[in-house]
Structure formats: C-alpha cells, structure tokens
Design an enzyme around this catalytic site. Structure first.
Site, PDB file in Angstrom:
ATOM      1  N   SER A 143      -2.717 -14.353   6.395  1.00  0.00           N
ATOM      2  CA  SER A 143      -3.916 -14.197   7.223  1.00  0.00           C
ATOM      3  C   SER A 143      -4.624 -15.551   7.289  1.00  0.00           C
ATOM      4  CB  SER A 143      -4.843 -13.178   6.545  1.00  0.00           C
ATOM      5  OG  SER A 143      -6.121 -13.173   7.151  1.00  0.00           O
ATOM      6  N   TYR A 156      -8.692  -8.834  -0.817  1.00  0.00           N
ATOM      7  CA  TYR A 156      -7.851  -9.183   0.341  1.00  0.00           C
ATOM      8  C   TYR A 156      -7.564 -10.680   0.349  1.00  0.00           C
ATOM      9  CZ  TYR A 156      -6.369  -9.177   5.280  1.00  0.00           C
ATOM     10  OH  TYR A 156      -5.655  -9.310   6.452  1.00  0.00           O
TER      11      TYR A 156
HETATM   12  P1  NAD Z   1      -2.647  -1.720  10.487  1.00  0.00           P
HETATM   13  O1  NAD Z   1      -3.625  -0.928   9.679  1.00  0.00           O
HETATM   14  O2  NAD Z   1      -2.350  -1.296  11.882  1.00  0.00           O
HETATM   15  O3  NAD Z   1      -1.252  -1.839   9.743  1.00  0.00           O
HETATM   16  C1  NAD Z   1      -1.082  -1.746   8.374  1.00  0.00           C
HETATM   17  C2  NAD Z   1       0.253  -1.106   8.134  1.00  0.00           C
HETATM   18  O4  NAD Z   1       0.466  -1.022   6.726  1.00  0.00           O
HETATM   19  C3  NAD Z   1       0.325   0.306   8.697  1.00  0.00           C
HETATM   20  O5  NAD Z   1       1.583   0.523   9.270  1.00  0.00           O
HETATM   21  C4  NAD Z   1       0.141   1.166   7.462  1.00  0.00           C
HETATM   22  O6  NAD Z   1       0.767   2.423   7.587  1.00  0.00           O
HETATM   23  C5  NAD Z   1       0.855   0.302   6.436  1.00  0.00           C
HETATM   24  N1  NAD Z   1       0.507   0.641   5.068  1.00  0.00           N
HETATM   25  C6  NAD Z   1      -0.729   0.739   4.502  1.00  0.00           C
HETATM   26  N2  NAD Z   1      -0.604   1.136   3.227  1.00  0.00           N
HETATM   27  C7  NAD Z   1       0.721   1.250   2.974  1.00  0.00           C
HETATM   28  C8  NAD Z   1       1.477   1.638   1.840  1.00  0.00           C
HETATM   29  N3  NAD Z   1       0.884   1.993   0.693  1.00  0.00           N
HETATM   30  N4  NAD Z   1       2.822   1.658   1.948  1.00  0.00           N
HETATM   31  C9  NAD Z   1       3.432   1.348   3.110  1.00  0.00           C
HETATM   32  N5  NAD Z   1       2.767   0.971   4.216  1.00  0.00           N
HETATM   33  C10 NAD Z   1       1.436   0.936   4.137  1.00  0.00           C
HETATM   34  O7  NAD Z   1      -3.194  -3.204  10.465  1.00  0.00           O
HETATM   35  P2  NAD Z   1      -2.532  -4.574  10.949  1.00  0.00           P
HETATM   36  O8  NAD Z   1      -3.615  -5.404  11.470  1.00  0.00           O
HETATM   37  O9  NAD Z   1      -1.345  -4.330  11.809  1.00  0.00           O
HETATM   38  O10 NAD Z   1      -2.094  -5.201   9.563  1.00  0.00           O
HETATM   39  C11 NAD Z   1      -0.781  -5.638   9.302  1.00  0.00           C
HETATM   40  C12 NAD Z   1      -0.809  -6.856   8.397  1.00  0.00           C
HETATM   41  O11 NAD Z   1      -1.414  -7.934   9.106  1.00  0.00           O
HETATM   42  C13 NAD Z   1      -1.634  -6.648   7.125  1.00  0.00           C
HETATM   43  O12 NAD Z   1      -0.979  -7.257   6.038  1.00  0.00           O
HETATM   44  C14 NAD Z   1      -2.926  -7.367   7.441  1.00  0.00           C
HETATM   45  O13 NAD Z   1      -3.572  -7.821   6.298  1.00  0.00           O
HETATM   46  C15 NAD Z   1      -2.407  -8.514   8.279  1.00  0.00           C
HETATM   47  N6  NAD Z   1      -3.446  -9.165   9.099  1.00  0.00           N
HETATM   48  C16 NAD Z   1      -4.095  -8.469  10.068  1.00  0.00           C
HETATM   49  C17 NAD Z   1      -5.065  -9.126  10.811  1.00  0.00           C
HETATM   50  C18 NAD Z   1      -5.820  -8.429  11.917  1.00  0.00           C
HETATM   51  O14 NAD Z   1      -6.789  -8.994  12.413  1.00  0.00           O
HETATM   52  N7  NAD Z   1      -5.425  -7.237  12.334  1.00  0.00           N
HETATM   53  C19 NAD Z   1      -5.358 -10.455  10.565  1.00  0.00           C
HETATM   54  C20 NAD Z   1      -4.679 -11.128   9.570  1.00  0.00           C
HETATM   55  C21 NAD Z   1      -3.706 -10.466   8.843  1.00  0.00           C
END
Ligand code: NAD
Length: 261
Positions: A143, A156
């Site tokens: 991130s 986080y």
């Molecule tokens: P999201 O909530 O759509 O996706 C998270 C995913 O992780 C989902 O598919 C959820 O089912 C899965 N998950 C959660 N707990 C779990 C567990 N115990 N076992 C298996 N799967 C699990 O959010 P996102 O934005 O798509 O996040 C995906 C990644 O991207 C994360 O690591 C997040 O930190 C990172 N990220 C997101 C952003 C943003 O702005 N959306 C920015 C930087 C990094």
C-alpha cells in the site's frame, strides 16, 4: 525486444480475490491467459460462480478454494490444494481504524495475521513449487501505507511496511533463479475496504460522503482520482512479463503521486 504478455500454461493463486483488487488482478491475469485460483474465507455459491464466470469469459481454467488467511495451516493448504502455483499474489487484507491506546488487541492480531503473516505462509509453500517449475512470480499487495504512515492505522501500516520487508527478503533468496518478488503499493482504490471507512470518517469529521472522498481521502493523492482495480491487474500482469524479469525486490507505487509528495 518483443513485448508480449502470454501467461498461458501458468497458474495464478490470488489470496482474498472474491472482491476488489484481488478480483481485478485475477481478471487481468486471466485475460493474459493464466489459469486462476480465487480465494477467500467464505464458501458461498457466489464465490464459485465468480470462478466459473472468469473461466467462461477468458477461456482459462478457474476455480475457487476456500481458505482463511488468518490461519497459518489454511494459508499453507491453499497453495498445496492449488497444486501448481507459478504466480502468487498475496492480496488478502483487512483494515481497522483506532488510536493506538484504544486499538483492540484482537484487531491488531487479525490484521498482522491476514495482511502480513499469510504472505509468509503462502510464500513458504509456493517457493519450492516455483523452483521445481523453474519460474515464479510473487506479487505482494502492500500500500502507499507500506511506504508512508497516517494516524489511527497502526496495525495496517505495520503490516504493510512488513510486507515490503518480506518482499525484499524473498527477492534476495530467489535472486539467482527465474523467480521475482515485488510489492505493488496502491493509493486509494474505491473497493469495499475503502467504502467501509467512509461512514466512520463522515461521523468523525461531520462531513458529507463527497467531502470525505475529496477532502480526506484524495488529499493524499495528487491526481485527485481513485486508482482502479484494472490498473492493479495491469501492473501485476506487467510484473509477470518478460520485460519485468530483472525487476525484483522493489515496490511499484500506483498511487496518483501520493508518495512523491
Ligand atoms: P476488499 O475488502 O475488496 O478485498 C479484501 C479481500 O480480502 C476480499 O476478497 C476478502 O474476502 C479477503 N479477505 C479478508 N479476510 C480474509 C481472510 N481471513 N482470508 C481470506 N481472505 C480474506 O479490499 P481491497 O481494496 O480489494 O483490498 C485488497 C488488498 O489491497 C488489501 O491487502 C488492501 O490492504 C490492499 N490495498 C487496498 C487499497 C484500497 O484503497 N482499496 C489501497 C492500498 C492497498
């Protein structure tokens, strides 16, 4: 150099891929021809339908494997059950926002387990499989918060900085092989994890949804635009391409300029 991204014959395992960035990455890798293993902790018919939808749309093989990334044995079983794992995308992640003195211990433990330790466990099982195949790509989703900090996101930010360290170590341990490991550092992408933060921030600052997006979230992002899941997928696909074979142990920011500030 011919620039082709043909991932046919490769299998990609993407943790936490039944929504958001993980699903976006799975779709882009499938478009490049990779067979896909989707994952999350649920086991609903909708999860399996996502996989069959990808198989039908892109003409690849795709399946869904339930495994809870907060549990070390389930992280390891995911890779074993996948059988092949040429491309591993460690993407599963959750968020919790609170000042350090009030940060619930169970939330700290869950975030470190899902956002950081799961990547250690999956990588530990995937590397021998990649070595046997003679090729592998590990892509960790960190991130902008893996490179910078904000208040109230202690767990986080610790996990996302940790994953950058794990990325560098994995890269050094595989440097002499055709295996690379890199971290993608997204800025804000409008996915469920971000949607969930909007109501709390509206309450905390007494702001409208639009003001939270404009004046809180996107102030860190000079482009003033959310990045997209397709852009994350395209970056992951590039990291699997021949042009990226010497890119290892580094971070790629897809953050509209956040980390340039
Ligand atoms: P999201 O909530 O759509 O996706 C998270 C995913 O992780 C989902 O598919 C959820 O089912 C899965 N998950 C959660 N707990 C779990 C567990 N115990 N076992 C298996 N799967 C699990 O959010 P996102 O934005 O798509 O996040 C995906 C990644 O991207 C994360 O690591 C997040 O930190 C990172 N990220 C997101 C952003 C943003 O702005 N959306 C920015 C930087 C990094």
């Amino acid at each position: 150099m011919a620039y082709t991204i043909d991932l046919s014959g490769k299998t990609a395992v993407i943790t936490g891929s039944n929504s958001g960035i993980g699903l976006g990455i799975a779709r882009e890798l499938a478009q490049a021809g990779a067979d896909i293993v989707l994952n999350s902790f649920t086991d609903d018919s909708a999860d399996h339908e996502l996989a069959s939808g990808i198989a039908e749309e892109f003409g690849v093989s795709a399946r869904y494997i339930q495994a809870d990334m907060s549990k070390p044995d389930q992280c390891r079983r995911l890779i074993e059950d996948a059988g092949r794992c040429d491309i591993l995308v460690n993407n599963a992640g959750i968020q919790h926002v609170a000042p350090i003195p009030e940060f619930p211990v169970e939330k700290w433990d869950a975030i470190i387990a899902i956002n950081l330790s799961s990547a250690f466990h999956t990588t530990a099982v995937a590397l021998p499989i990649m070595r046997k195949a003679g090729w592998g790509r590990v892509i960790n989703i960190s991130s902008a918060h893996g490179l910078t900090a904000s208040p109230f996101k202690a767990a986080y930010i610790a996990a996302k900085h940790g994953i950058v360290g794990l990325t560098k170590t994995t890269a050094l341990e595989t440097a002499k092989e055709d295996i690379t490991c890199n971290a993608i550092c997204p800025g804000y992408v409008l996915t469920p994890i971000v949607e969930k933060q909007i109501p709390d921030t509206m309450k905390e600052y007494g702001m409208s949804r639009e003001d939270v997006i404009e004046q809180v979230m996107l102030t860190r992002q000079p482009s003033r635009e959310f990045a997209t899941v397709e852009q994350m997928g395209g970056t992951a696909t590039f990291l699997c391409s021949p042009a990226a074979a010497q890119i290892t142990g580094t971070t790629i920011s897809v953050d509209g300029g956040w980390t340039a500030l």
